[in-house]
Design a protein around this motif. Structure first.
Motif, PDB file in Angstrom:
ATOM      1  N   ASN A  31      14.429  99.090  42.263  1.00  0.00           N
ATOM      2  CA  ASN A  31      14.938  97.793  41.821  1.00  0.00           C
ATOM      3  C   ASN A  31      16.463  97.728  41.811  1.00  0.00           C
ATOM      4  O   ASN A  31      17.033  96.732  41.356  1.00  0.00           O
ATOM      5  CB  ASN A  31      14.428  97.480  40.409  1.00  0.00           C
ATOM      6  CG  ASN A  31      12.950  97.164  40.407  1.00  0.00           C
ATOM      7  OD1 ASN A  31      12.434  96.566  41.357  1.00  0.00           O
ATOM      8  ND2 ASN A  31      12.256  97.559  39.355  1.00  0.00           N
ATOM      9  N   TYR A  32      17.100  98.771  42.340  1.00  0.00           N
ATOM     10  CA  TYR A  32      18.547  98.866  42.239  1.00  0.00           C
ATOM     11  C   TYR A  32      19.169  99.250  43.575  1.00  0.00           C
ATOM     12  O   TYR A  32      18.660 100.116  44.293  1.00  0.00           O
ATOM     13  CB  TYR A  32      18.952  99.909  41.202  1.00  0.00           C
ATOM     14  CG  TYR A  32      18.512  99.549  39.810  1.00  0.00           C
ATOM     15  CD1 TYR A  32      17.233  99.845  39.363  1.00  0.00           C
ATOM     16  CD2 TYR A  32      19.376  98.878  38.947  1.00  0.00           C
ATOM     17  CE1 TYR A  32      16.822  99.487  38.086  1.00  0.00           C
ATOM     18  CE2 TYR A  32      18.978  98.525  37.668  1.00  0.00           C
ATOM     19  CZ  TYR A  32      17.699  98.832  37.247  1.00  0.00           C
ATOM     20  OH  TYR A  32      17.300  98.478  35.993  1.00  0.00           O
ATOM     21  N   ALA A  33      20.276  98.606  43.876  1.00  0.00           N
ATOM     22  CA  ALA A  33      21.144  99.116  44.928  1.00  0.00           C
ATOM     23  C   ALA A  33      21.942 100.278  44.326  1.00  0.00           C
ATOM     24  O   ALA A  33      22.178 100.318  43.113  1.00  0.00           O
ATOM     25  CB  ALA A  33      22.094  98.029  45.415  1.00  0.00           C
ATOM     26  N   VAL A  34      22.345 101.203  45.155  1.00  0.00           N
ATOM     27  CA  VAL A  34      23.047 102.386  44.663  1.00  0.00           C
ATOM     28  C   VAL A  34      24.309 102.629  45.478  1.00  0.00           C
ATOM     29  O   VAL A  34      24.319 102.486  46.702  1.00  0.00           O
ATOM     30  CB  VAL A  34      22.134 103.626  44.742  1.00  0.00           C
ATOM     31  CG1 VAL A  34      22.913 104.891  44.355  1.00  0.00           C
ATOM     32  CG2 VAL A  34      20.935 103.447  43.809  1.00  0.00           C
ATOM     33  N   GLY A  35      25.348 102.974  44.777  1.00  0.00           N
ATOM     34  CA  GLY A  35      26.601 103.305  45.438  1.00  0.00           C
ATOM     35  C   GLY A  35      27.071 104.690  45.037  1.00  0.00           C
ATOM     36  O   GLY A  35      26.718 105.207  43.976  1.00  0.00           O
ATOM     37  N   ALA A  98      24.297 102.493  39.921  1.00  0.00           N
ATOM     38  CA  ALA A  98      23.211 101.581  40.283  1.00  0.00           C
ATOM     39  C   ALA A  98      23.503 100.171  39.811  1.00  0.00           C
ATOM     40  O   ALA A  98      24.088  99.977  38.738  1.00  0.00           O
ATOM     41  CB  ALA A  98      21.898 102.069  39.666  1.00  0.00           C
ATOM     42  N   ARG A  99      23.109  99.201  40.623  1.00  0.00           N
ATOM     43  CA  ARG A  99      23.232  97.798  40.251  1.00  0.00           C
ATOM     44  C   ARG A  99      21.911  97.111  40.536  1.00  0.00           C
ATOM     45  O   ARG A  99      21.280  97.352  41.571  1.00  0.00           O
ATOM     46  CB  ARG A  99      24.387  97.121  40.999  1.00  0.00           C
ATOM     47  CG  ARG A  99      24.299  97.180  42.493  1.00  0.00           C
ATOM     48  CD  ARG A  99      25.478  96.477  43.146  1.00  0.00           C
ATOM     49  NE  ARG A  99      25.294  95.051  43.248  1.00  0.00           N
ATOM     50  CZ  ARG A  99      26.239  94.197  43.662  1.00  0.00           C
ATOM     51  NH1 ARG A  99      27.434  94.657  43.958  1.00  0.00           N
ATOM     52  NH2 ARG A  99      25.989  92.913  43.754  1.00  0.00           N
ATOM     53  N   ASN A 100      21.551  96.243  39.634  1.00  0.00           N
ATOM     54  CA  ASN A 100      20.252  95.571  39.733  1.00  0.00           C
ATOM     55  C   ASN A 100      20.170  94.751  41.019  1.00  0.00           C
ATOM     56  O   ASN A 100      21.137  94.089  41.402  1.00  0.00           O
ATOM     57  CB  ASN A 100      20.044  94.670  38.517  1.00  0.00           C
ATOM     58  CG  ASN A 100      18.604  94.221  38.376  1.00  0.00           C
ATOM     59  OD1 ASN A 100      18.117  93.432  39.196  1.00  0.00           O
ATOM     60  ND2 ASN A 100      17.926  94.726  37.371  1.00  0.00           N
ATOM     61  N   ARG A 101      19.035  94.766  41.657  1.00  0.00           N
ATOM     62  CA  ARG A 101      18.849  94.029  42.905  1.00  0.00           C
ATOM     63  C   ARG A 101      19.031  92.527  42.725  1.00  0.00           C
ATOM     64  O   ARG A 101      19.241  91.805  43.692  1.00  0.00           O
ATOM     65  CB  ARG A 101      17.472  94.325  43.488  1.00  0.00           C
ATOM     66  CG  ARG A 101      16.333  93.944  42.573  1.00  0.00           C
ATOM     67  CD  ARG A 101      14.985  94.390  43.081  1.00  0.00           C
ATOM     68  NE  ARG A 101      14.452  93.494  44.087  1.00  0.00           N
ATOM     69  CZ  ARG A 101      13.237  93.580  44.609  1.00  0.00           C
ATOM     70  NH1 ARG A 101      12.442  94.563  44.222  1.00  0.00           N
ATOM     71  NH2 ARG A 101      12.821  92.751  45.521  1.00  0.00           N
ATOM     72  N   PRO A 104      23.793  89.066  42.696  1.00  0.00           N
ATOM     73  CA  PRO A 104      23.991  88.449  44.011  1.00  0.00           C
ATOM     74  C   PRO A 104      25.134  89.071  44.814  1.00  0.00           C
ATOM     75  O   PRO A 104      25.944  89.818  44.286  1.00  0.00           O
ATOM     76  CB  PRO A 104      24.339  86.992  43.647  1.00  0.00           C
ATOM     77  CG  PRO A 104      25.009  87.102  42.316  1.00  0.00           C
ATOM     78  CD  PRO A 104      24.304  88.220  41.605  1.00  0.00           C
ATOM     79  N   LEU A 105      25.129  88.729  46.085  1.00  0.00           N
ATOM     80  CA  LEU A 105      26.241  89.025  46.986  1.00  0.00           C
ATOM     81  C   LEU A 105      26.514  90.519  47.120  1.00  0.00           C
ATOM     82  O   LEU A 105      27.667  90.950  47.209  1.00  0.00           O
ATOM     83  CB  LEU A 105      27.519  88.310  46.523  1.00  0.00           C
ATOM     84  CG  LEU A 105      27.419  86.786  46.445  1.00  0.00           C
ATOM     85  CD1 LEU A 105      28.708  86.197  45.876  1.00  0.00           C
ATOM     86  CD2 LEU A 105      27.121  86.191  47.815  1.00  0.00           C
ATOM     87  N   PHE A 106      25.448  91.323  47.181  1.00  0.00           N
ATOM     88  CA  PHE A 106      25.649  92.756  47.353  1.00  0.00           C
ATOM     89  C   PHE A 106      26.438  93.051  48.628  1.00  0.00           C
ATOM     90  O   PHE A 106      27.299  93.928  48.650  1.00  0.00           O
ATOM     91  CB  PHE A 106      24.304  93.466  47.403  1.00  0.00           C
ATOM     92  CG  PHE A 106      24.403  94.935  47.719  1.00  0.00           C
ATOM     93  CD1 PHE A 106      23.902  95.433  48.912  1.00  0.00           C
ATOM     94  CD2 PHE A 106      24.996  95.813  46.835  1.00  0.00           C
ATOM     95  CE1 PHE A 106      23.998  96.780  49.213  1.00  0.00           C
ATOM     96  CE2 PHE A 106      25.099  97.162  47.126  1.00  0.00           C
ATOM     97  CZ  PHE A 106      24.595  97.654  48.318  1.00  0.00           C
ATOM     98  N   SER A 107      26.135  92.312  49.688  1.00  0.00           N
ATOM     99  CA  SER A 107      26.788  92.563  50.976  1.00  0.00           C
ATOM    100  C   SER A 107      28.286  92.291  50.931  1.00  0.00           C
ATOM    101  O   SER A 107      29.014  92.693  51.835  1.00  0.00           O
ATOM    102  CB  SER A 107      26.135  91.719  52.075  1.00  0.00           C
ATOM    103  OG  SER A 107      26.305  90.348  51.796  1.00  0.00           O
ATOM    104  N   ALA A 114      32.953  97.669  39.351  1.00  0.00           N
ATOM    105  CA  ALA A 114      32.577  96.868  38.180  1.00  0.00           C
ATOM    106  C   ALA A 114      31.244  96.155  38.361  1.00  0.00           C
ATOM    107  O   ALA A 114      30.655  95.678  37.386  1.00  0.00           O
ATOM    108  CB  ALA A 114      33.669  95.845  37.879  1.00  0.00           C
ATOM    109  N   GLN A 115      30.747  96.071  39.595  1.00  0.00           N
ATOM    110  CA  GLN A 115      29.464  95.420  39.847  1.00  0.00           C
ATOM    111  C   GLN A 115      28.270  96.332  39.563  1.00  0.00           C
ATOM    112  O   GLN A 115      27.128  95.899  39.633  1.00  0.00           O
ATOM    113  CB  GLN A 115      29.398  94.956  41.307  1.00  0.00           C
ATOM    114  CG  GLN A 115      30.343  93.795  41.621  1.00  0.00           C
ATOM    115  CD  GLN A 115      29.880  92.503  40.984  1.00  0.00           C
ATOM    116  OE1 GLN A 115      28.683  92.196  40.977  1.00  0.00           O
ATOM    117  NE2 GLN A 115      30.806  91.741  40.433  1.00  0.00           N
TER     118      GLN A 115
END
Length: 129
Positions: A31-35, A98-101, A104-107, A114-115
């Motif tokens: 459920n998360y994007a990861v950086g 991690a940031r929640n899916r 918005p605007l992950f791309s 901070a996101q």
């Protein structure tokens, strides 16, 4: 809450490779994007790589493009950062985040620390010349 734990750091000679892992607990990482970010002593934290929650998109800093590869195994709740052709300037503490899916605007904001809502404690990577 998502707890993130990095591992795989260490000391390596220039030209060598390491694979970092970011293991999640508490919630499913799918459920998360990861950086991945890194911070060297006396420097600001900088973006390294990011991957969408589905794994369909990956992004890299110019300084690591072609050398580092980010990937994820949602079944294992883990994200990886394969680092090849390491250079002394890659020496840093590496953090996964991690940031929640639903954000918005992950791309457009994947590189903005901070996101990201959750952070690991970091793992040290040292590259000797």
């Amino acid at each position: 809450q998502v707890q993130l734990v990095e591992s795989g750091g260490g000391l390596v000679q220039a030209g060598g490779s390491l694979r970092l892992s970011c293991a999640a607990s508490g919630r499913t990482l799918s459920n998360y994007a990861v950086g991945w970010f890194r911070q060297a002593p006396g420097k600001e934290r900088e973006f390294v790589a990011a991957i969408a929650w589905s794994g369909s998109s990956q992004y890299y800093a110019d300084s690591v493009k072609g050398r580092f590869t980010i990937s994820r195994d949602n079944a294992k709740n883990t994200v990886y950062l394969q680092m090849n052709s390491l250079k002394p300037e890659d020496t840093s503490i590496y953090y996964c985040a991690a940031r929640n899916r639903e954000r918005p605007l992950f791309s457009r904001t994947y590189f903005v620390a901070a996101q990201y809502e959750y952070w690991g404690q970091g793992t040290q990577v040292t590259v000797s010349s």
